[in-house]
Write an enzyme that holds these catalytic residues in place. Structure first.
Site, PDB file in Angstrom:
ATOM      1  N   SER A 177       0.818  -1.215   0.000  1.00 57.39           N
ATOM      2  CA  SER A 177       0.000   0.000   0.000  1.00 57.39           C
ATOM      3  C   SER A 177       0.849   1.262   0.000  1.00 57.39           C
ATOM      4  O   SER A 177       2.011   1.252   0.399  1.00 57.39           O
ATOM      5  CB  SER A 177      -0.948   0.080   1.195  1.00 57.39           C
ATOM      6  OG  SER A 177      -1.783  -1.035   1.245  1.00 57.39           O
ATOM      7  N   ASP A 228       7.249  -8.329  11.809  1.00 62.80           N
ATOM      8  CA  ASP A 228       7.290  -9.788  11.903  1.00 62.80           C
ATOM      9  C   ASP A 228       6.384 -10.227  13.062  1.00 62.80           C
ATOM     10  O   ASP A 228       6.767 -10.153  14.227  1.00 62.80           O
ATOM     11  CB  ASP A 228       8.725 -10.264  12.134  1.00 62.80           C
ATOM     12  CG  ASP A 228       8.861 -11.771  11.986  1.00 62.80           C
ATOM     13  OD1 ASP A 228       7.841 -12.430  11.737  1.00 62.80           O
ATOM     14  OD2 ASP A 228       9.983 -12.278  12.123  1.00 62.80           O
TER      15      ASP A 228
END
Length: 794
Positions: A247, A319
């Site tokens: 995005s 993560d």
């Protein structure tokens, strides 16, 4: 002859009857955009104005009525999409598509999304507005199921309509969250590199020179004044709906705009599909207003704006998913080792119903870290038990309240409180308001591991030394609020330091971020039109540098005439991906051959996974500038060690030989539009033939490429053709100096109903970089040709 004429007359009659039947069927399946309908559980009449692109403007006396209406309207345009979305996380695609989807169902069924949903729902506050309005929304959806027209797709695949529940909504949350995760594809690959090739190979993949990073900087003011008046690789490829990918977003402060007010932009990158991802709607009651973009079966918009503030999202790419190697009890495979002794795996039995086949049952072992993924993820081929620890299922899920809070904030601080409750997926939440405030929040449950431990390869599940030590308080997350440089942005790039060091993640390379910063730093008088044009920008900020580094290794004296011409085309390219440009065609083939010569000998079957990963994108500028690298040597050639120059020259010559065979000997004919295309695929249209023609939208030529602002995402492979699979799922530009003329576009159309005039009416505008208005002006809205009155049913 008489027989032939009679036969032709009968055939003509049959064709006319068929055409009339199809026409009548289309009219009966067409959504209701005007007239009157009666709905249960409305306390007052609701008026819905459908604008020129089919967006419903819902005018209600209270929020409960508005959300009943929204549920009904959302279902009449997108019920098939809702059906697919709710089935993914529950492992129920095989019921309608057959045995080819069994492996997808096993994978998602094993993740624990349903079990996490059950736990969350059991603890919900049933008096909360978020819960009450969600039930109203579901009520509207289910009323359409009971009384509305059955979509054609249900008939074609033989699906019976079922009532929707809150668990279906949480299954959508789960799927959305997992589709953001990257580690499930890359951690097994990195572990394979480490264990089979050695640390020297892994270190070069993971080491990133800071000169190739554009870092999203933290900036927090002492005080804010802002009160608002509230008015998996192949498995993922097989999915029939869109996974989330990347995005862009940037928000300009008042000092950066010509009219002295905030301008907000957001274009989330999601896999293309038909229907498009977002369902636009505008809700207005006496005390609430939001113009929102909703995912199928989600009551509250993840993107939205009103006259007071605007918000949007990009993927943070932190993560939030780790793999642990468990150690089985040698005497009992149903137990695993912990620091407190052996512990029994939780066993979950799952049954998948398969269309036209027998049901299939499988069992998932679950350790304290999560489900054991052996056999569920194809590229987890380890003999050791590998458990997946995913923060989404490990921590309390507050996403229903979060999505409600984003759309119902009363101040920036109120908005920030909602954002702080996001645990997974990690999101960059972007904000701008009419009081000249702008903000970027990296929103996720960030955590710390012991010093020196990398979460990008398998962790030790038995030792107790590789556990998460703590979850960091939200206040330590990188963020920027009204920074001195007067804009905030996100392109899934590396975020600023946390506790003195860059926080690990699977961030995208700096390409888009660098280009956004380049353009925003050029001037301080941006208009809405400038920003709209910027969303369609197709110039790479990094490719010219990569090309320059590669071409330094090519000796022009050994090139043929056509090879020298191709060399010159690349050398003089500014990185712009236009349809008539030749350089993008040469570069992308050159890149593929370079990656193949560099990595395939070592990676073997994992090569395709690696070259289309974020890891490769991020390491590329480092690799092309390395004179010495363990990857240059082709391990298949004995008694010879290849150099960088040999790799580059071989790649260049192979790429040009391929293109001459593919596109002809004339370099000028190798234009980008000959090799790139985009098609918006429907789940049933993927079957091909007449179904493809009827349901899919496209194919079309397009501009753009990987990692430019107008991000047209495709895979590099041996074919030499680039089928765009993902890109901007919407482009939005909101100008607080002219809020009633803010702009948006989606790739195809508002409706997922094939017989609706809004099925693909925005496609050409989208491809051309044009926009349509997001209407807030009540007089304009009430001038709509299509008006639907929803009346309380006695």
């Amino acid at each position: 002859m008489k027989f032939l004429r009679r036969f032709l007359r009968i055939l003509l009659i049959l064709v006319v009857l068929l055409a009339v039947s199809v026409w009548l069927y289309s009219k009966t399946c067409h959504p209701n955009y005007s007239g009157e309908l009666e709905l249960k559980n409305l306390s007052n009449e609701v008026t819905v104005y459908f604008d020129a692109i089919g967006v419903p403007h819902i005018n209600a006396q209270n929020s409960k009525d508005a959300y009943v209406a929204l549920g009904y309207l959302h279902a009449q345009d997108r019920l098939w999409q809702m059906e697919l979305m709710r089935r993914i996380a529950a492992g129920r695609l095989s019921e309608i598509f057959g045995k080819d989807l069994v492996r997808v169902d096993q994978f998602f069924g094993g993740l624990g999304i349903e079990e996490a949903a059950d736990k969350t729902i059991a603890g919900l506050d049933k008096t909360a507005d978020s819960y009450i309005l969600t039930q109203s929304y579901l009520d509207g959806v289910n009323q359409f199921i009971e009384e509305g027209k059955t979509p054609l797709e249900f008939t074609l695949v033989g699906v019976k309509k079922e009532q929707y529940t809150l668990k279906d909504i949480y299954n959508v949350f789960g799927y959305m969250s997992f589709s953001f995760a990257v580690a499930h594809k890359t951690d097994p690959l990195l572990t394979e590199i480490k264990e089979k090739l050695g640390s020297s190979y892994l270190d070069e993949i993971l080491s990133v020179n800071s000169k190739y990073l554009t870092i999203n900087r933290t900036s927090v003011p002492a005080k804010i004044e802002a009160t608002i008046s509230n008015s998996v690789a192949s498995i993922m490829d097989d999915l029939p709906v869109s996974p989330f990918i990347g995005s862009n977003s940037w928000v300009l402060g008042a000092e950066k705009t010509k009219n002295g007010k905030v301008i907000f932009e957001n274009d989330p990158h999601i896999a293309y599909s038909q229907p498009s991802v977002w369902y636009q709607n505008h809700i207005k009651t006496p005390d609430f207003e939001i113009y929102g973009f909703n995912i199928a079966l989600m009551p509250f918009p993840l993107l939205g704006h009103n006259r007071e503030y605007a918000y949007g999202l990009t993927m943070l790419a932190n993560d939030d998913l780790n793999f642990y190697v468990e150690e089985n009890n040698p005497d009992n495979a149903l137990e695993y080792k912990t620091v407190d002794g052996f512990k029994a795996y939780e066993l979950r039995s799952k049954t998948i119903s398969v269309k036209n086949e027998r049901d299939t049952t499988f069992q998932v072992k679950v350790s304290q870290h999560g489900p054991v993924m052996n056999g569920l993820i194809e590229h987890v081929i380890d003999k050791r038990p590998i458990a997946m620890n995913w923060i989404y299922t490990q921590l309390p899920n507050e996403m229903l309240d979060v999505s409600y809070g984003l759309a119902h904030a009363s101040s920036m601080n109120d908005f920030k409180k909602s954002v702080s409750r996001i645990h997974a997926p990690g999101l960059n939440v972007m904000y701008g308001d009419a009081k000249d405030n702008i903000a970027w929040f990296s929103s996720a449950k960030l955590y710390s591991l012991r010093e020196g431990l990398s979460s990008k390869t398998y962790l030790n599940g038995a030792s107790g030394e590789d556990e998460i030590l703590e979850y960091l308080p939200f206040e330590e997350n990188p963020k920027a609020i009204n920074p001195s440089w007067n804009y905030v942005y996100s392109a899934n790039n590396q975020v600023d330091s946390v506790r003195g060091k860059l926080y690990l993640g699977y961030y995208q390379p700096q390409d888009r971020a660098k280009r956004i910063v380049e353009l925003l730093d050029k001037k301080d008088d941006f208009t809405k039109e400038d920003i709209a044009n910027m969303t369609y920008d197709v110039t790479s900020a990094t490719v010219p540098g990569i090309i320059h580094s590669l071409l330094k290794s090519v000796d022009k004296s050994i090139l043929t005439v056509s090879e020298r011409k191709a060399f010159s085309v690349l050398e003089n390219w500014d990185g712009t991906y236009l349809k008539t440009a030749v350089a993008p065609t040469i570069y992308n083939r050159f890149l593929y051959e370079f990656l193949k010569e560099t990595y395939q000998d070592e990676l073997g079957d994992s090569f395709e996974l690696f070259i289309n990963s974020q890891l490769q994108d991020q390491v590329l500028p480092n690799q092309v500038n390395r004179e010495n690298s363990v990857w240059w040597d082709n391990i298949a050639t004995k008694n010879k060690v290849e150099t960088k120059n040999e790799i580059v020259i071989t790649s260049f010559k192979k790429s040009l030989a391929f293109l001459q065979n593919q596109l002809g000997v004339n370099v000028d004919d190798w234009t980008w539009n000959r090799v790139i295309s985009v098609e918006y695929e429907h789940a049933i249209g993927k079957a091909g033939g007449l179904l493809r023609t009827f349901f899919n939208v496209g194919p079309f030529e397009t501009i753009g490429g990987n990692e430019v602002i107008n991000n047209q995402i495709f895979k590099l492979d041996s074919t030499g053709y680039y089928k765009v699979t993902a890109g901007p799922s919407t482009r939005r530009v909101i100008d607080f100096s002219d809020i009633e003329n803010s702009l948006a576009i989606i790739p195809t159309g508002q409706s997922g109903n094939r017989f609706s005039e809004y099925y693909k009416d925005q496609t050409q505008k989208y491809l051309d970089g044009k926009f349509v208005k997001m209407r807030l002006n009540q007089s304009e809205i009430e001038a709509s040709e299509n008006v639907l009155i929803l009346k309380p049913k006695e």
